[in-house]
Design a protein around this motif. Structure first.
Motif, short mmCIF file in Angstrom:
data_model
loop_
_atom_site.label_atom_id
_atom_site.label_comp_id
_atom_site.label_asym_id
_atom_site.label_seq_id
_atom_site.Cartn_x
_atom_site.Cartn_y
_atom_site.Cartn_z
N ASN A 139 2.37 16.62 7.91
CA ASN A 139 3.43 15.88 8.60
C ASN A 139 2.98 14.44 8.79
O ASN A 139 2.62 14.01 9.87
N ILE A 140 2.97 13.75 7.67
CA ILE A 140 2.50 12.37 7.68
C ILE A 140 3.62 11.52 7.11
O ILE A 140 4.19 11.87 6.07
N PRO A 141 3.98 10.43 7.79
CA PRO A 141 5.03 9.59 7.21
C PRO A 141 4.55 8.93 5.92
O PRO A 141 3.38 8.59 5.79
N ALA A 142 5.47 8.82 4.98
CA ALA A 142 5.11 8.19 3.72
C ALA A 142 6.23 7.27 3.28
O ALA A 142 7.38 7.44 3.72
N ASP A 143 5.91 6.30 2.45
CA ASP A 143 6.91 5.36 1.96
C ASP A 143 7.97 6.08 1.13
O ASP A 143 9.11 5.64 1.04
N ARG A 144 7.54 7.16 0.55
CA ARG A 144 8.47 7.86 -0.34
C ARG A 144 8.14 9.34 -0.28
O ARG A 144 6.97 9.72 -0.32
N VAL A 145 9.20 10.15 -0.17
CA VAL A 145 8.97 11.59 -0.13
C VAL A 145 9.66 12.22 -1.34
O VAL A 145 10.81 11.91 -1.65
N ILE A 146 8.93 13.06 -2.03
CA ILE A 146 9.51 13.77 -3.18
C ILE A 146 9.62 15.24 -2.80
O ILE A 146 8.63 15.87 -2.44
N ASP A 147 10.83 15.74 -2.83
CA ASP A 147 11.05 17.14 -2.50
C ASP A 147 10.70 17.99 -3.73
O ASP A 147 11.36 17.90 -4.76
N VAL B 4 -2.03 8.04 -1.75
CA VAL B 4 -2.12 6.71 -1.14
C VAL B 4 -2.86 5.79 -2.11
O VAL B 4 -3.95 6.13 -2.60
N ASP B 5 -2.23 4.66 -2.36
CA ASP B 5 -2.83 3.65 -3.24
C ASP B 5 -3.29 4.21 -4.58
O ASP B 5 -4.38 3.89 -5.07
N GLY B 6 -2.46 5.04 -5.15
CA GLY B 6 -2.75 5.52 -6.49
C GLY B 6 -3.73 6.67 -6.58
O GLY B 6 -4.06 7.12 -7.68
N LYS B 7 -4.21 7.12 -5.43
CA LYS B 7 -5.16 8.23 -5.44
C LYS B 7 -4.60 9.39 -4.64
O LYS B 7 -3.80 9.20 -3.71
N VAL B 8 -5.07 10.58 -4.97
CA VAL B 8 -4.73 11.73 -4.15
C VAL B 8 -5.53 11.62 -2.86
O VAL B 8 -6.76 11.47 -2.88
N ILE C 42 1.86 8.08 -12.41
CA ILE C 42 0.60 7.65 -13.01
C ILE C 42 -0.05 6.69 -12.04
O ILE C 42 0.55 5.68 -11.65
N GLU C 43 -1.24 7.03 -11.62
CA GLU C 43 -1.94 6.29 -10.58
C GLU C 43 -1.00 6.00 -9.41
O GLU C 43 -0.92 4.89 -8.90
N GLY C 44 -0.27 7.01 -9.04
CA GLY C 44 0.61 6.91 -7.89
C GLY C 44 1.93 6.22 -8.14
O GLY C 44 2.78 6.19 -7.26
N GLU C 45 2.12 5.67 -9.31
CA GLU C 45 3.38 4.97 -9.62
C GLU C 45 4.38 5.93 -10.26
O GLU C 45 4.09 6.49 -11.33
N ALA D 293 0.87 -1.17 0.00
CA ALA D 293 0.00 0.00 0.00
C ALA D 293 0.90 1.21 0.00
O ALA D 293 1.38 1.66 1.03
N GLN D 294 1.21 1.69 -1.18
CA GLN D 294 2.24 2.71 -1.30
C GLN D 294 1.71 4.10 -1.01
O GLN D 294 0.63 4.47 -1.48
N SER D 295 2.49 4.85 -0.21
CA SER D 295 2.13 6.24 -0.01
C SER D 295 3.30 7.12 -0.43
O SER D 295 4.46 6.76 -0.26
#
Lengths: 433, 470
Positions: A60-68, A48-52, A402-405, A21-23
């Motif tokens: 301030n929410i932890p996520a699997d990946r952060v893009i600066d 989260v899961d391909g959706k906004v 694309i769809e969160g990917e 469940a990628q965020s």
């Protein structure tokens, strides 16, 4: 041993990509939501899961990946309103072209989806240009004598794709039926615009006749119809008003004719071309007909587009017409991403900045009932992080989701660039990646 | 660019003899006035372009991209007598000068499109106006593009509004030898001669690859292959070499004047160094072959056009002093356009070859600044340090070199033609407008003054019988 290792690596890759469940948190960019929140000078976007999931000034929410995205611009992905992606590889190599057919009765049944190739080189290239979805339409080559003899005014059924290059990337089928009025219609209908109009009318009439007498017609207990049952079936959603009819027309009088036709048959009309749309902007607005235009084309290249001008998009939008901007005519196949350059030019000629962004994303999604086109809760996470203003030709996408990917931005163009960056004698270049 | 200078220098000299300095040249050739090697025939349809009496122009406090690799801030530019008279700080405005406040504005040399078909493929584009391709034989070196130019093509004023002051009109690419090009100043003209760039050498259009072999192969004649193409070139050059030799013998020894042949005259003009070769050629391999053909017959190729694969042979281009004219990002419309990289222009430039943008399009010609901006960005992304001051040369100085007119135009340098564009801001922004265009110091376009926006005859009474087209 080696084979097994590769197998496990592949299996693991598939598992991690599919099961997680990628965020993703895109932090600190200037965000154009193109939705109720408008533009946020600095904001975070949570996917989260391909959706906004959320857009807010600070998350301030932890996520699997952060893009600066500090100093960058974040928008919904560009959506191409008209393309031949996946149907054409090299325009002048007929074996690689699947966008047009000749010799079938009317053409409305033509569904190019089985020919769609998500591995086409055009897809990564346009994706690297910020395009995340596209509508793909069949076409008729009006310069092809065989096509002209075939006397078809319908091109067939359009579909929508995501540009992730996956085999399951067809997002929606039957997004619109495409037909020709105006000069192109005249060429296809034996020489007169009026006959193109009559041919569409006849087809819609027969489609209605078929709708009302389906059983008898199928049993052969009815008069002989001009069009095949497959064609008439394909027109059912058009006469029911559930699928738009995309009609090409540029001359103002041709546009008025199209509006009249749509009114008579209660058809949901979308206009393609509309070079002289500004002359009948009020009528288009009143009939709630959206347009797909080539906003950079100001040439009086035919007598159908003597009124072509660079502020067409601005004038139409001002009148209340929903405008989608396509890639320029000379690049509508391979370079559909250049719709953003056209939109930039439209801004230089009076279109508001936000409307310009919408014209290459939100409006396209609205017109063809697609997902994407906004950054708001629940929207498909089709997102581009740009190096700067996305309508500037000096900006470019740094991240495409694309769809969160997260998508690869490598293309044949960048591969060739890297291989030949410093051209030199000899054959070593052949061993470079 | 040494070789180029030599070749182009000869072209200019020949022209000067043909038009301005007839008597002086005649004197030098005393005794042989009747016998010359004028293959270029520059006086056959002479330029009647004239510079209108223009008032001096002083542009103050602008950002100048000179086209010589410099960016000058807060600088003044004085145009006088049709020439660039001065560049500097706080220049004094001559009496009666048009003074332009250039604060926040950028100034560049006029844009030069080295590849255009305006007039030959005009708008509207209808069957009867397709005058750019003499598709009747693989070698139509005898045709001249200028004889097809419809000077009232409304695409000319649109290109002017995009900052284009000079264009080369080329015949199309159906043939191995398509015919002669002509270089025009982008001014209204009742005749094509009224637009002809004074002193510009002629070009010869050649075409590699898919086009000629498809057109003629499709008819069951030669060429039907790329090797057929090359055989066709070589045969023609053999013939042209013989033709040239015949004339040289005549000039030297006298006797019966050889019969003129229009096609061979053009090719001999190339062998003589008076006519420049503009070669439509996409692939790296083919460019290499064409450079060898040029060596075999001892002529110089000025420029490869549509050179989608120039980046693959950029070092060879530099070695042979051959320019490449390229698009920013067109690709895929045919197989030979498949190997596109957006860094093409930048790679060629960095390999020290002469690189430039070109349009081949009525739309593209209006946005060459944006096309250069894209190519510049691609270069920066490839890791090259390329700034606006460098990239501007891709639309000014380098096309001037390719056309053999770099002594007269292409940069903001004293004494050059005052072909100048004033931009509302950085020309490499999509939002920037062309505010004013000067050609030989004359204000030819002003965005804020409808009266200084030329309209072709075609525009009058179109859509609105009592008004203008738009």
């Amino acid at each position: 041993m080696k084979k097994i290792a590769v197998f496990y690596a592949l299996a693991l890759g598939v598992l991690t990509a599919g099961a997680q469940a990628q965020s993703i948190l895109i932090k600190g960019g200037k965000v154009h939501t193109l939705a109720d929140m408008g533009t946020l000078e600095s904001a975070d976007v949570l996917v989260v899961d391909g959706k906004v999931e959320q857009v807010a000034p600070s998350l301030n929410i932890p996520a699997d990946r952060v893009i600066d995205a500090k100093g960058k611009v974040v928008t919904p992905g560009v959506i191409a309103p008209i393309s031949e992606l996946g149907l054409v590889e090299i325009s002048a190599a007929s074996g690689t072209n699947d966008h047009a057919v000749t010799g079938e009765s009317i053409g409305s049944a033509f569904n190019p989806v089985p020919a769609y190739n998500p591995k086409s080189t055009l897809i990564p290239f346009n994706r690297a240009g910020g395009v995340t979805s596209a509508v793909v339409f069949p076409a008729i080559s009006t310069w092809d004598s065989a096509a002209v003899e075939a006397q078809r005014v319908f091109a067939g059924r359009g579909f929508a794709i995501k540009l992730n290059g996956e085999f399951d990337s067809v997002e929606a089928e039957d997004v619109a039926q495409k037909a020709y009025l105006g000069e192109a219609g005249a060429q296809l209908a034996g020489g007169s615009r009026a006959n193109a109009y009559a041919k569409i009318e006849n087809a819609l009439n027969e489609a209605k006749e078929y709708r009302d007498n389906r059983a008898a017609i199928r049993l052969g207990e009815w008069r002989e119809l001009n069009y095949s049952l497959a064609d008439l079936e394909a027109l059912q959603p058009v006469i029911n008003g559930t699928e738009p009819l995309l009609i090409t027309a540029n001359r103002a009088s041709d546009i008025l004719a199209a509006i009249e036709l749509a009114k008579t048959y209660s058809v949901k009309l979308v206009l393609l071309g509309a070079a002289e749309g500004w002359m009948v902007a009020e009528q288009l607005a009143q009939a709630q007909v959206p347009v797909v235009i080539d906003a950079i084309n100001n040439l009086p290249i035919s007598f159908s587009s003597l009124g072509a001008r660079l502020d067409n998009a601005a004038l139409l939008t001002k009148a209340g017409v929903k405008v989608a901007i396509s890639g320029p005519d000379y690049a509508s196949t391979h370079n559909v991403y250049l719709s953003r350059q056209s939109a930039g030019n439209a801004v230089a000629h009076g279109l508001s900045y936000e409307e310009a962004l919408k014209s290459i994303s939100t409006n396209v999604a609205d017109i063809f009932s697609l997902s994407g086109g906004t950054l708001e809760k629940g929207a498909d996470a089709d997102i581009v992080v740009w190096s700067g203003d996305p309508l500037e030709v000096t900006s470019y996408p740094e991240q495409v989701l694309i769809e969160g990917e997260p998508q690869s931005l490598v293309t044949r163009s960048t591969r060739l660039r890297d291989r030949h960056l410093k051209p030199s004698k000899g054959h070593e270049f052949g061993y470079r990646n | 660019m040494q070789l180029h200078s030599r070749v182009f220098g000869r072209g200019i000299a020949a022209l000067l003899c043909a038009s301005l300095l007839v008597s002086a040249c005649g004197e030098k050739k005393a005794g042989s006035e009747q016998r010359s090697l004028d293959f270029a025939r520059l006086d056959a349809f002479p330029s009647t372009y004239s510079v209108a009496q223009s008032r001096p122009v002083l542009i103050q406090d602008a950002t100048l991209l000179t086209g010589t690799g410099e960016q000058l801030e807060n600088t003044d530019l004085l145009l006088k007598g049709g020439k660039i008279a001065k560049i500097g700080q706080d220049l004094e405005a001559p009496k009666d000068a048009l003074v332009v406040d250039g604060k926040g504005k950028w100034v560049t040399p006029g844009i030069i499109d080295v590849h255009s078909h305006l007039g030959d493929y005009p708008a509207p584009s209808i069957e009867s106006s397709q005058d750019g391709n003499e598709m009747t034989s693989p070698n139509t070196a005898q045709v001249w593009a200028e004889h097809s130019v419809w000077t009232q093509d409304p695409q000319f004023p649109l290109a002017l509004a995009g900052g284009v002051t000079t264009l080369q009109i080329l015949p199309g690419s159906a043939n191995l030898f398509g015919g002669r090009s002509v270089t025009l100043k982008n001014v209204p003209g009742r005749s094509v001669q009224d637009m002809k760039f004074p002193g510009a050498p002629y070009g010869l259009k050649m075409a590699c690859g898919e086009n000629p072999k498809r057109v003629y192969g499709g008819k069951g004649t030669s060429p039907s292959t790329r090797m057929g193409n090359v055989a066709g070139y070589r045969n023609a050059w053999i013939e042209a070499s013989n033709y040239k030799k015949k004339w040289e013998e005549y000039v030297e020894k006298g006797g019966d004047e050889p019969e003129r042949d229009l096609g061979l005259e053009t090719l001999a003009g190339v062998l003589n160094g008076d006519i420049l070769v503009h070669n439509h050629c996409y692939r790296g391999e083919e460019m290499a072959v064409m450079m060898d053909v040029a060596k075999e017959f001892d002529f110089q190729i000025s420029t490869f056009h549509h050179a989608v694969e120039a980046y693959k042979v950029a070092d060879l281009l530099a070695e042979n002093n051959v320019c490449a004219a390229m698009w920013a990002d067109w690709w895929g419309f045919k197989h030979e356009a498949f190997d596109m990289t957006e860094a093409n222009i930048a790679i060629v430039d960095q390999a020290k070859a002469c690189a430039m943008i070109h349009s081949d399009s009525g739309v593209g010609v209006q946005h060459l600044n944006e096309e250069v901006a894209k190519a510049m960005t691609a270069g920066q992304r490839a890791g090259f340090d390329i700034q606006p001051k460098d990239a501007v040369t891709w639309m000014t100085m380098n096309p001037a070199k390719a056309l053999g007119i770099d002594k007269q135009t292409g940069s903001l340098e004293m004494g050059k033609m005052a072909d100048v564009v004033i931009w509302s801001g950085n020309p490499f922004s999509v939002y920037t407008h062309v505010d004013q265009v000067f050609i030989d110091g004359e204000l030819m376009y002003d965005r804020s003054d409808k009266k200084r926006q030329p309209r072709s005859d075609f525009e009058l009474g179109i859509l609105n019988a009592e008004g203008e087209r738009l």
